[in-house]
Structures are given as structure tokens and as C-alpha cells.
Design a protein around this motif. Structure first.
Motif, PDB file in Angstrom:
ATOM      1  N   ALA A 189       0.814  -1.214   0.000  1.00  0.00           N
ATOM      2  CA  ALA A 189       0.000   0.000   0.000  1.00  0.00           C
ATOM      3  C   ALA A 189       0.844   1.260   0.000  1.00  0.00           C
ATOM      4  CB  ALA A 189      -0.938   0.003   1.205  1.00  0.00           C
ATOM      5  N   GLU A 190       2.064   1.174   0.520  1.00  0.00           N
ATOM      6  CA  GLU A 190       2.949   2.341   0.507  1.00  0.00           C
ATOM      7  C   GLU A 190       3.335   2.732  -0.915  1.00  0.00           C
ATOM      8  OE1 GLU A 190       6.188   1.171   2.929  1.00  0.00           O
ATOM      9  OE2 GLU A 190       5.100   1.430   4.836  1.00  0.00           O
ATOM     10  N   ARG A 191       3.310   1.779  -1.824  1.00  0.00           N
ATOM     11  CA  ARG A 191       3.624   2.048  -3.222  1.00  0.00           C
ATOM     12  C   ARG A 191       2.369   2.342  -4.040  1.00  0.00           C
ATOM     13  NH1 ARG A 191       6.940  -2.743  -2.525  1.00  0.00           N
ATOM     14  NH2 ARG A 191       5.506  -3.906  -3.849  1.00  0.00           N
ATOM     15  N   SER A 192       1.298   1.573  -3.767  1.00  0.00           N
ATOM     16  CA  SER A 192       0.077   1.742  -4.546  1.00  0.00           C
ATOM     17  C   SER A 192      -1.110   1.170  -3.791  1.00  0.00           C
ATOM     18  CB  SER A 192       0.212   1.048  -5.905  1.00  0.00           C
ATOM     19  OG  SER A 192      -1.036   0.972  -6.559  1.00  0.00           O
ATOM     20  N   ARG A 193      -2.068   2.027  -3.488  1.00  0.00           N
ATOM     21  CA  ARG A 193      -3.275   1.565  -2.796  1.00  0.00           C
ATOM     22  C   ARG A 193      -4.039   0.581  -3.667  1.00  0.00           C
ATOM     23  NH1 ARG A 193      -7.000   3.924   1.125  1.00  0.00           N
ATOM     24  NH2 ARG A 193      -9.091   3.121   0.740  1.00  0.00           N
ATOM     25  N   ARG A 194      -4.086   0.847  -4.959  1.00  0.00           N
ATOM     26  CA  ARG A 194      -4.824  -0.033  -5.871  1.00  0.00           C
ATOM     27  C   ARG A 194      -4.209  -1.432  -5.897  1.00  0.00           C
ATOM     28  NH1 ARG A 194      -3.948  -1.367 -11.018  1.00  0.00           N
ATOM     29  NH2 ARG A 194      -2.294   0.207 -11.218  1.00  0.00           N
ATOM     30  N   ARG A 195      -2.887  -1.492  -5.971  1.00  0.00           N
ATOM     31  CA  ARG A 195      -2.227  -2.790  -5.966  1.00  0.00           C
ATOM     32  C   ARG A 195      -2.403  -3.506  -4.630  1.00  0.00           C
ATOM     33  NH1 ARG A 195       3.583  -1.678  -9.033  1.00  0.00           N
ATOM     34  NH2 ARG A 195       2.704  -1.109 -11.074  1.00  0.00           N
ATOM     35  N   ALA A 196      -2.450  -2.742  -3.560  1.00  0.00           N
ATOM     36  CA  ALA A 196      -2.653  -3.348  -2.243  1.00  0.00           C
ATOM     37  C   ALA A 196      -4.027  -3.998  -2.150  1.00  0.00           C
ATOM     38  CB  ALA A 196      -2.490  -2.289  -1.148  1.00  0.00           C
ATOM     39  N   VAL A 197      -5.033  -3.340  -2.700  1.00  0.00           N
ATOM     40  CA  VAL A 197      -6.380  -3.903  -2.698  1.00  0.00           C
ATOM     41  C   VAL A 197      -6.415  -5.189  -3.521  1.00  0.00           C
ATOM     42  CG1 VAL A 197      -8.746  -3.533  -3.508  1.00  0.00           C
ATOM     43  CG2 VAL A 197      -7.547  -1.718  -2.264  1.00  0.00           C
ATOM     44  N   ALA A 198      -5.762  -5.161  -4.684  1.00  0.00           N
ATOM     45  CA  ALA A 198      -5.713  -6.354  -5.536  1.00  0.00           C
ATOM     46  C   ALA A 198      -4.967  -7.490  -4.838  1.00  0.00           C
ATOM     47  CB  ALA A 198      -5.059  -6.024  -6.870  1.00  0.00           C
ATOM     48  N   TYR A 199      -3.874  -7.145  -4.174  1.00  0.00           N
ATOM     49  CA  TYR A 199      -3.079  -8.144  -3.463  1.00  0.00           C
ATOM     50  C   TYR A 199      -3.880  -8.745  -2.311  1.00  0.00           C
ATOM     51  CZ  TYR A 199       0.763  -9.995  -0.585  1.00  0.00           C
ATOM     52  OH  TYR A 199       1.583 -10.796   0.173  1.00  0.00           O
ATOM     53  N   ALA A 200      -4.604  -7.899  -1.574  1.00  0.00           N
ATOM     54  CA  ALA A 200      -5.432  -8.394  -0.474  1.00  0.00           C
ATOM     55  C   ALA A 200      -6.527  -9.318  -0.990  1.00  0.00           C
ATOM     56  CB  ALA A 200      -6.037  -7.222   0.290  1.00  0.00           C
ATOM     57  N   ALA A 201      -7.122  -8.951  -2.119  1.00  0.00           N
ATOM     58  CA  ALA A 201      -8.150  -9.813  -2.707  1.00  0.00           C
ATOM     59  C   ALA A 201      -7.561 -11.172  -3.093  1.00  0.00           C
ATOM     60  CB  ALA A 201      -8.762  -9.131  -3.929  1.00  0.00           C
ATOM     61  N   LEU A 202      -6.312 -11.149  -3.564  1.00  0.00           N
ATOM     62  CA  LEU A 202      -5.651 -12.396  -3.950  1.00  0.00           C
ATOM     63  C   LEU A 202      -5.425 -13.298  -2.742  1.00  0.00           C
ATOM     64  CD1 LEU A 202      -4.179 -14.207  -5.987  1.00  0.00           C
ATOM     65  CD2 LEU A 202      -2.115 -12.833  -5.593  1.00  0.00           C
ATOM     66  N   TRP A 203      -4.805 -12.734  -1.680  1.00  0.00           N
ATOM     67  CA  TRP A 203      -4.547 -13.616  -0.538  1.00  0.00           C
ATOM     68  C   TRP A 203      -5.833 -13.966   0.214  1.00  0.00           C
ATOM     69  CZ3 TRP A 203      -6.072 -11.816   4.138  1.00  0.00           C
ATOM     70  CH2 TRP A 203      -5.869 -10.489   4.504  1.00  0.00           C
ATOM     71  N   GLY A 204      -6.848 -13.101   0.111  1.00  0.00           N
ATOM     72  CA  GLY A 204      -8.133 -13.451   0.695  1.00  0.00           C
ATOM     73  C   GLY A 204      -8.725 -14.678   0.013  1.00  0.00           C
ATOM     74  N   THR A 205      -8.548 -14.750  -1.304  1.00  0.00           N
ATOM     75  CA  THR A 205      -9.026 -15.918  -2.053  1.00  0.00           C
ATOM     76  C   THR A 205      -8.236 -17.162  -1.685  1.00  0.00           C
ATOM     77  OG1 THR A 205      -9.648 -14.489  -3.914  1.00  0.00           O
ATOM     78  CG2 THR A 205      -9.406 -16.841  -4.379  1.00  0.00           C
ATOM     79  N   VAL A 206      -6.913 -16.997  -1.530  1.00  0.00           N
ATOM     80  CA  VAL A 206      -6.060 -18.127  -1.159  1.00  0.00           C
ATOM     81  C   VAL A 206      -6.398 -18.624   0.242  1.00  0.00           C
ATOM     82  CG1 VAL A 206      -3.674 -18.783  -0.614  1.00  0.00           C
ATOM     83  CG2 VAL A 206      -4.170 -17.475  -2.683  1.00  0.00           C
ATOM     84  N   LEU A 207      -6.600 -17.705   1.185  1.00  0.00           N
ATOM     85  CA  LEU A 207      -6.772 -18.071   2.585  1.00  0.00           C
ATOM     86  C   LEU A 207      -8.190 -18.545   2.906  1.00  0.00           C
ATOM     87  CD1 LEU A 207      -5.050 -18.193   5.133  1.00  0.00           C
ATOM     88  CD2 LEU A 207      -5.804 -15.892   5.698  1.00  0.00           C
ATOM     89  N   LEU A 208      -9.186 -18.040   2.183  1.00  0.00           N
ATOM     90  CA  LEU A 208     -10.572 -18.414   2.500  1.00  0.00           C
ATOM     91  C   LEU A 208     -11.042 -19.594   1.643  1.00  0.00           C
ATOM     92  CD1 LEU A 208     -11.620 -14.791   3.220  1.00  0.00           C
ATOM     93  CD2 LEU A 208     -12.084 -16.680   4.778  1.00  0.00           C
ATOM     94  N   PRO A 209     -11.513 -19.405   0.412  1.00  0.00           N
ATOM     95  CA  PRO A 209     -11.920 -20.582  -0.363  1.00  0.00           C
ATOM     96  C   PRO A 209     -10.772 -21.538  -0.642  1.00  0.00           C
ATOM     97  CG  PRO A 209     -11.967 -18.599  -1.720  1.00  0.00           C
ATOM     98  CD  PRO A 209     -11.781 -18.153  -0.317  1.00  0.00           C
ATOM     99  N   GLY A 210      -9.569 -21.021  -0.779  1.00  0.00           N
ATOM    100  CA  GLY A 210      -8.418 -21.879  -1.049  1.00  0.00           C
ATOM    101  C   GLY A 210      -8.175 -22.887   0.062  1.00  0.00           C
TER     102      GLY A 210
END
Length: 392
Positions: A328-349
Motif C-alpha cells: 500500500a505504501e507504493r500503490s493503494r490499488r495494488r494493495a487492494v488487488a493483493y489483499a483480494a488475492l490472498w483473501g481468495t487463497v486463505l478463505l476458499p483456497g
């Protein structure tokens, strides 16, 4: 005079909604009912049986008595012929041994969940206050990921250990002595914290806080183990030889050795050792003074553990939150995308991997979740690796 109130932020609301959704899911899918049905055979019943036996004047480390004692207590039948946890764990849990199993179980889970909620809120507010999505995912993962669900119905240690790992991260630089005391919790499941403990010491050293942190953490651990060796030498020896050494050879656990054994047979230990060596080499290229250090080493500690279970993977959550803050320090948009990715890995994954484990009747391939998270944090912080190498 009116009391000052802690400000309620959008992140707090999102976190609360995530936790509430998790609680609702536990009731809606019958997890709470299942927890009640297996209370006498849950993992916590096995924890409780040791201190309960001590309260009744029975030695839980006597191989001639232990299995019969557990059966008479009506708890989970042990897979070892002595209490499966070290003497200091039995001592810490003595207050719960004074309570009936049902009361002790509910008190244990409630206290653990409260500790995890408070710790996660502090971590989220400290690292990603402006990203409500991350707060929501954290609250959701606490109870709706497979590790969170398993921790809840089995009464495992993971909520407490999650809170402790957050406490060490938040306090190691400003209150190293307190952080060192919190680090003593690693003795409850030392196999999960071999790499993590070293990384905590290295991070404290990088910030000029090593002496205070080491005195309370390593010094405290030495005192605890020495006290056990002096006061209960037979118990300590029985746990080490008749419980710990058996547990680490379990072929069904989500460890690299167990997973590779199913893939390459007898070469499994070699493949696991090579993988850990590569992971350590990558992790050593991070700067211990930077937050990225705290995203890779705790994950590596789980990846290289000699004995673990899928519920322990809830400890992946704090490194993922810290990792998102760095992005998020580099890009809020990328941080949101990254969080969505690990959320998918950690929850349904995680739920999908547990479905595979149920089908195979062994959960060793769920180590894939830890491996994927390790790869993610290394790749997303490759700039940190490059800058460290350049500066050296």
C-alpha cells in the motif's frame, strides 16, 4: 467529566462486519453444534486432561497410567502413552484443570478469540488503517477460513499464538522486554517457531534492542526448561522421548517431509530439506530492519515445521496483513488487488485444500497453502530483496 472514547473507524466497522459474518457462518453451518458434540474428544479436551489429572493427583507422564486416565476422564484418547505436551504447558493450563471440561472449553475459546480480535485490530490500525477491505478479510479469515474454523471447534492454541505473534511484532522495537515475555508463548508449540524466534532476535538486533529482548525471551525460555528439568526431570524426558519424537514422524501432517514423501517416496526428506534451504536463502536476503522481514520469516517457520496441522496456518494472517501494508505504501490499488488475492487463497483456497484432505484422509498436501503464501510474499517484496542486496 466525559471519558475519551476510542475513535471508531471505517476499518473497525469492516473488521467487525467480518467477524460478525464469521460468527453467523459458524451458527448457520452448524459448526457451533458440531463443536458441542465433539467437546469430549476435541483437541482442547486432550490439553485439559493433563492438568486435570494433576489436580486429581495422577501423573500424566506415567506411560502405565496415561491412556487409562484419559479414558476415565472421558476425553480424547491420546495417540501417545504420556501427556503429549511439555510440563510447562500442563502447569500453565492448571487453572483450566480445576474447571469442568465444558466450562473450561468455553472459557478457553472465548479468551483466545478475544485475544486474537484485540491483537488483529491493533495490527490493522497500525499497518493498514485506510484499507477497510483488509480489515474485513482479517475478520472473516479469523472464523471462516479452514484454519479459523478448525481452531474454533477443536479448541486449539492458534488464537492465542496469533495474538502473541502480533504482540511481538508491534512491541519488539519500542518495548523489547515485554515483547520477549510474549515470545515465551513459542514454548507451547516450539516446532512452529524455530525460524520465527531467530528472526525476532535478528529484527530486535537490527533495531538495537537485542539485549532486552533476548534477556526476557531466551533467558525466560532457559529458566522454564531448566525448572522443568530440575523439578520434573522424568516428566520432561517422558514427553520428549514418548510424545515429541513420535509426533514429528506423523506422515499425515501438512509438513514438507510428509507431502514430498507422498510424491517422491524415500527422497521426501531430501526434497524437503532442499526446499527449506532455498527458502532460507531467499529469506536471508531481506533486511531485518524492514517490515518485509516480518512477512517472510514467520511463513518460513511454518513451512519448515517438523510437526504442524492445518489450523496452525491461521498464523499466516499477520504476515499477510503486514505484507499488504508494504504494498500500500507504493500503490493503494495494488494493495487492494493483493489483499483480494490472498483473501481468495486463505478463505476458499484453504477450504478446497481441506476438502482434498478429507477425500485423501490425510492433510499433508495442505502445506501447499503455506508454500503459496511464502511465494507470494517473496515475489511481492522482491524490490526489498533487490535493495538489500544492492546496499550490501
Amino acid at each position: 467529566m466525559r471519558r475519551a472514547r476510542l475513535p471508531l473507524t471505517s476499518g473497525d466497522i469492516a473488521f467487525g462486519v467480518g467477524v460478525a459474518m464469521g460468527v453467523f457462518a459458524l451458527f448457520a453451518f452448524g459448526i457451533t453444534d458440531y463443536r458441542e458434540r465433539i467437546q469430549s474428544t476435541s483437541d482442547f479436551s486432550g490439553f485439559w486432561a493433563g492438568p486435570r489429572a494433576i489436580v486429581l493427583g495422577i501423573d500424566p507422564y506415567d506411560p502405565g497410567l496415561w491412556i487409562r486416565t484419559a479414558a476415565e476422564l472421558g476425553t480424547k484418547l491420546p495417540d501417545t502413552d504420556v501427556y503429549a505436551y511439555p510440563p510447562w504447558v500442563a502447569f500453565v493450563l492448571l487453572p483450566f484443570g480445576l474447571l469442568p471440561l465444558s466450562v473450561a472449553t468455553n472459557a478457553w475459546t472465548a479468551l483466545g478469540l478475544l485475544a486474537a480480535v484485540v491483537a488483529l485490530r491493533a495490527l490493522l490500525q497500525s499497518t493498514v488503517p485506510e484499507l477497510p477491505l483488509v480489515h474485513w478479510l482479517a475478520g472473516l479469515a479469523l472464523l471462516m477460513s479452514q484454519p479459523g474454523i478448525a481452531t474454533f471447534f477443536n479448541g486449539q492454541w492458534t488464537y492465542f499464538l496469533l495474538a502473541a505473534s502480533v504482540g511481538v511484532f508491534l512491541l519488539h522495537a519500542t518495548h523489547p522486554g515485554v515483547a520477549g515475555v510474549i515470545a515465551l508463548s513459542a514454548l507451547t508449540k516450539p516446532q512452529l517457531f524455530v525460524f520465527a524466534l531467530w528472526s525476532w532476535l535478528r529484527a530486535a538486533a537490527a533495531r538495537g534492542r537485542l539485549v532486552a529482548f533476548a534477556l526476557t525471551s531466551l533467558g525466560g525460555m532457559a529458566v522454564i526448561v531448566a525448572a522443568a528439568a530440575i523439578l520434573t526431570p522424568r516428566s520432561l524426558e517422558a514427553w520428549f522421548t514418548r510424545a515429541l519424537t513420535i509426533r514429528v514422524t506423523d506422515p499425515t501432517t501438512p509438513t514438507l517431509i510428509a507431502a514430498f514423501a507422498d510424491i517422491v517416496g524415500g527422497l521426501g526428506p531430501v526434497a524437503a530439506a532442499a526446499t527449506v534451504l532455498v527458502a532460507v536463502t531467499l529469506a536471508l536476503r531481506f533486511d531485518p530492519a524492514e517490515r518485509a522481514w516480518w512477512t517472510v520469516w514467520p511463513v518460513l517457520s511454518l513451512l519448515g515445521a517438523t510437526y504442524t496441522r492445518s489450523y496452525d496456518q491461521l498464523l499466516l494472517l499477520p504476515p499477510l496483513i503486514i505484507s499488504t501494508a508494504i504494498v500500500a505504501e507504493r500503490s493503494r490499488r495494488r494493495a487492494v488487488a493483493y489483499a483480494a488475492l490472498w483473501g481468495t487463497v486463505l478463505l476458499p483456497g484453504s477450504l478446497a485444500l481441506q476438502g482434498l484432505a478429507a477425500y485423501r484422509e490425510r492433510e499433508n498436501f495442505t502445506i501447499l497453502l503455506t508454500a503459496v503464501v511464502f511465494i507470494m510474499v517473496v515475489l511481492v517484496h522482491r524490490r526489498s530483496v533487490r535493495s538489500t542486496v544492492t546496499s550490501s
